[in-house]
Design an enzyme around this catalytic site. Structure first.
Site, short mmCIF file in Angstrom:
data_model
loop_
_atom_site.label_atom_id
_atom_site.label_comp_id
_atom_site.label_asym_id
_atom_site.label_seq_id
_atom_site.Cartn_x
_atom_site.Cartn_y
_atom_site.Cartn_z
CD GLU A 24 0.17 1.22 9.65
OE1 GLU A 24 -0.49 0.33 10.20
OE2 GLU A 24 -0.25 1.92 8.72
CB THR B 292 -0.84 0.12 1.24
OG1 THR B 292 -1.73 -0.94 1.24
CG2 THR B 292 -1.65 1.41 1.20
CG ASN C 138 -2.68 -1.72 11.09
OD1 ASN C 138 -2.85 -0.95 10.17
ND2 ASN C 138 -1.49 -2.21 11.41
#
Lengths: 403, 403
Positions: free
Chosen positions: A277, A197, A398
């Site tokens: 992340e 992404t 997330n």
């Protein structure tokens, strides 16, 4: 490669013929920059792109993929020419139906209008939450502001405006043989095979053509972004573009161009991995002595995606049994004998011939970087897949993303 | 189905002809029970099994798979006869090389010796950490203790002795048409397609034969354990056994046997899902209007394995964009048009025709159970895959497992 302090002509403006800007249009509630514009001033406008293979893809992917389709082109317009790229964070414009596609077209038309170029030569990239329309009034006025801010040294501003959960702007550049390649990337977490992404724009002042750029970009992404596998999830918006202005006047051999583009992509990919992340580990999974490179990639990816392996690394636990179990889940076509596999972690061969090797307590996993070496003893081919651990912070980031 | 309070003749001893025991041999540092023994007293000893498809499989899988190979049998011994199953927690005996296989054979031989039956009719199952030899002295003396403890009401003790990170013992039983089927399972987390990290023993007093049992068991596992997908990781030790004593004297039609075995497997699968490591949600992903059942399973599994979807559920976030993006990653062979897909979460159709539907704030995800309905609008077939969310506790449990 000069991995320069990112000031001056850096990133997408490192190469001659490009200007860029990054401004705040108000798409993000945080008030941070959210619209970037990259303009190719020529004299040439050759371009290529690679895109997500997700069958659910965003409106800007649908649009931009048409622009760089080499061959006969679309609707009579020859493919492979891009004069500008507009990118926004703060909204993916995915799963937004025909209205979302209309928004993308309107965005390209507005950029074309302010720049005086055909809308069909304006690429559009979006990133952010799926399933919400973009606030078009804000975006279109932001494009006006970005146009006013275009600068030869705008590369860092552009890289900053495309950040979502990224903690740092990502730029890279390399100069050799009389031409320059530079680029910017955004993406943190959600890195996946067949792209992450991730939005990437790479620019060069070399003289080239769409077919050559396409070949160079596919080779570069195949061994860089395609081998990042942070969480196995593939985005609706993944886009990597390569634009060539020809401003250097140099027409490099395709090998030199490929080498330079690959170097920039590798640098950006490493920055993506470092900024994934919530990760505490950067794990390189090197698979050696496979029968084919595809076999090696399949084994590496299976290990990279395994949540039990990933949590073990978070726990600094050299749990090689989980690695072997992950290897065992690859398709039948991948050649290996489980009783021959050796596994080393950070240089300690804790699994030998499919069984117990050196003492697992010898493995030091306290550092951020970890190296897993899987020897299949089946052939001569090698590949390395990189990933992150699965941490509390990953879950936290997330689970809270859209709320 | 009687989902009884687990006392008396329960689980693997619900059906006539079976005794069982569960004792503490000292394999676990915790001092909890760790060796179970299930004995079929006949008059018949027909059996079938399904096993992990992981290409890295443990010594006990190698051994037990041979015992239930129907057809010509192995080494001249007709397959499909099992008189006893010995199961240990506290060690998987996987990736332990030829010595590990010798340990499994010695275990079967010891059970055969104390029971006075052929070692080649003794199944062995192990669960626990991969890559360490079993303490054979403790295991063999534990078998003696288990033999002494065999009882008609030993089903619960056996189910307790095979627990690893399970928080509750799992048993189920059903009686109908004059015969009984009962079973036990262990497994929590690591549930995966093509079976979970899971040991299951199902017993029946029906009269049957290995081929019929094999057909019934494969059908039952296909629609139960195979559609649990907790973390996408497949174990080296997964084993599901079905043993028939014939003690009821009843020979049921294969359909009745299949129905009863499926009911017990479904009950056990639901218990596995409810006890998955660190989960806060049980998520049923129902895929409807697929062209084939395989298509529906592929779509359900892709969503079930997606870490971004799983973390969103942990965060009680009805992030349907991630669901659609996960659907988009299925193989090209799966038929759907992204612009037709509807997605409902807990009854609220938040995605309609691939785009925005009802307001996401209408979705209530505070409860433990969640239902995702994905309508592909492509055909007439349906399947449901179940999974858990990805939580902080999952990361915690799995990062600390072997240390």
């Amino acid at each position: 490669m000069s991995h320069a302090v990112p000031t001056g002509r850096t990133g997408v403006t490192a190469a001659g013929g490009f200007r860029a800007a990054g401004i705040t249009a108000g798409l993000k509630a945080s008030g941070k920059p959210d619209v970037a514009l990259v303009v190719n001033d020529g004299p040439r406008f050759d371009a290529a792109g690679v895109f997500t293979s997700n069958r659910v893809f965003a409106a800007p992917v649908r649009w931009t993929r048409q622009l760089v389709s080499t061959g006969p082109g679309v609707d009579g317009v020859p493919g492979g020419a891009i004069r500008a790229v507009v990118l926004n964070s703060g909204g993916a414009n995915a799963c937004t139906g025909p209205e979302g596609f209309d928004d993308t077209v309107a965005t390209a038309e507005h950029v074309g209008s302010v720049l005086g170029v055909p809308a069909t030569e304006v690429a559009v990239c979006s990133t952010g939450l799926i399933g919400e329309r973009l606030p078009m009034d804000l975006l279109l006025s932001g494009i006006g502001a970005a146009h006013g801010a275009l600068a030869d040294e705008g590369g860092l501003d552009a890289a900053t405006a495309i950040m979502t959960t990224d903690t740092v702007a990502k730029t890279a550049q390399v100069s050799a043989h009389g031409f320059t390649v530079g680029g910017m990337a955004k993406g943190a977490g959600m890195l996946a095979p067949g792209l992450a992404t991730m939005l990437v724009v790479v620019t060069t002042d070399a003289v080239s053509d769409p077919a050559t750029l396409d070949a160079a970009l596919r080779q570069a992404t195949r061994v860089t972004f395609d081998r990042l596998d942070s969480d196995g999830a593939m985005s609706t918006n993944d886009t990597v573009l390569l634009l060539a202005s020809g401003a250097s006047g140099v027409t490099p051999p395709v090998e030199d161009l490929t080498t330079a583009v690959t170097a920039v992509c590798a640098d950006l990919a490493a920055q993506l991995l470092a900024d994934a992340e919530g990760a505490t580990k950067e794990i390189a999974i090197e698979v050696v002595h496979a029968v084919t490179e595809d076999d090696a990639v399949a084994v590496g990816r299976s290990v990279a995606r395994n949540n039990l392996v990933k949590t073990a690394f978070f726990g600094q636990d050299p749990n090689w049994g989980r690695i072997l179990a992950a290897v065992g889940t690859v398709p039948e076509t991948v050649v290996f004998d489980a009783d021959l596999i050796d596994v080393s972690i950070n240089g300690v061969q804790i699994c030998r011939a499919g069984g117990v090797g050196e003492d697992r307590s010898l493995v030091d996993l306290t550092g951020r970087k970890a190296h897993v070496l899987i020897d299949l003893h089946a052939g001569t081919e090698t590949a390395t897949v990189t990933t992150n651990d699965l941490s509390h912070a990953y879950v936290h980031e997330n689970s809270a993303y859209s709320t």
